[in-house]
Design an enzyme around this catalytic site. Sequence first.
Site, PDB file in Angstrom:
ATOM      1  N   ASP A 282     -44.794  72.554   6.782  1.00  0.00           N
ATOM      2  CA  ASP A 282     -43.937  73.013   7.884  1.00  0.00           C
ATOM      3  C   ASP A 282     -44.038  74.532   8.010  1.00  0.00           C
ATOM      4  O   ASP A 282     -45.116  75.094   7.899  1.00  0.00           O
ATOM      5  CB  ASP A 282     -42.503  72.514   7.698  1.00  0.00           C
ATOM      6  CG  ASP A 282     -41.839  73.035   6.419  1.00  0.00           C
ATOM      7  OD1 ASP A 282     -42.551  73.383   5.454  1.00  0.00           O
ATOM      8  OD2 ASP A 282     -40.590  73.085   6.377  1.00  0.00           O
TER       9      ASP A 282
ATOM     10  N   GLU B  90     -46.818  70.810   0.232  1.00  0.00           N
ATOM     11  CA  GLU B  90     -45.878  69.769   0.650  1.00  0.00           C
ATOM     12  C   GLU B  90     -46.417  68.347   0.468  1.00  0.00           C
ATOM     13  O   GLU B  90     -45.655  67.400   0.291  1.00  0.00           O
ATOM     14  CB  GLU B  90     -45.476  69.983   2.116  1.00  0.00           C
ATOM     15  CG  GLU B  90     -44.624  71.218   2.350  1.00  0.00           C
ATOM     16  CD  GLU B  90     -45.428  72.510   2.409  1.00  0.00           C
ATOM     17  OE1 GLU B  90     -44.820  73.584   2.477  1.00  0.00           O
ATOM     18  OE2 GLU B  90     -46.686  72.440   2.384  1.00  0.00           O
TER      19      GLU B  90
ATOM     20  N   GLY C 161     -38.977  76.331  -0.445  1.00  0.00           N
ATOM     21  CA  GLY C 161     -37.569  75.988  -0.267  1.00  0.00           C
ATOM     22  C   GLY C 161     -36.993  75.402  -1.539  1.00  0.00           C
ATOM     23  O   GLY C 161     -37.722  74.947  -2.432  1.00  0.00           O
TER      24      GLY C 161
ATOM     25  N   GLY D  55     -42.463  77.619   1.809  1.00  0.00           N
ATOM     26  CA  GLY D  55     -41.582  78.539   2.520  1.00  0.00           C
ATOM     27  C   GLY D  55     -41.920  79.999   2.277  1.00  0.00           C
ATOM     28  O   GLY D  55     -41.645  80.852   3.126  1.00  0.00           O
TER      29      GLY D  55
END
Length: 354
Positions: free
Chosen positions: A147, A139, A66, A116
């Site tokens: 995520d 992350e 992201g 992502g």
Amino acid sequence: MENEVIFSVSDGGAAIITLNRPKALNSLSTQMLKPIGEKLKEWQANDQIHLIILRGAGEKGFCAGGDIKTLYEARSSQVASKNAEVFFEEEYQVDMDIYHYPKPIIACLDGIVMGGGVGLTYGASHRIVTERTKWAMPEMNIGFFPDVGAAYFLNKTPGYVGYYLALTASVIQAADVLFANGADSYMTSDNLQKFLGRVEQTDWHAQETNTALKQLIETYSSKSLGNSKLASIQNEIDQHFSKFTVEEIVESLDNDPSKFSHETKQLLLSKSPSSLKITLKQLIDARYKTLEECFATDLILAKNFLKHNDFFEGVRSVVIDKDRNPQYIYKSLAEFTDDEMKKFFQDNNETVTK
């Protein structure tokens, strides 16, 4: 502004999605995700489209994740925070759509595939790695949590390999991605380009897509791949990462004099204590959850991390100032209590940090 996503369709019925932010390693933005979701729905209903290719522009990789700089702005205003929430909602919906897509999706995991980028590719039906692949859920390096459905798919790895990858943010290459069930086939990057050329030139209207695609992948795939490093250390990983708390993992590593244990312990202790503890609970809780339940938890966690000072400090240290010296509020595992951890898993919670 140049299109951040390029959509095209071959005469033979192959549709192509190209992430087109090469200078930003094709990092995802809301402006990219929304049209991807819309185009997938449009192509699903179009009988002239037989398969999808998902790839990244440029030489460096498919997608680095992201757009973290944009998410960092979430602390500046309520509008920016809401925009960040919308980003996660859009991202997770597209990821789930790919899992459930009824037509073949060929994901090109060439070069950097992180965060992502992993989320976009994991649910694809045909995932191809190359000798250039660098795959990670990174992350933990920015005080966040893995995520994009990671709790679901990291529980699909052999033993506790997924827990190791999540908590250490390790970068792995092709053989390890295959071992961890993050990909299906290996091609050299040159062969991948030749394969994609054949896919675009093929008349998919005239044949059974799945059979023909399988044959084509086999034609260009290579078996000459080195052994998985993860496979060689799985016993050690399982020994230490099968514990129920991060403190127990650290203690287990501390009691083992091996080089692997020493290096892994140092790696863990360099991460945000709150991120480590939340991530382990996320993974353990997800063992028997559905894909949709995992994404629902991700959304709750993501929204709560947007109110968490240690997330913004992690981003500052890696992406903004790049000093690699985060000053986390929670400096030790003991400081981040179970009661504080539980707040992150509660929906519509307004105060999740000191």
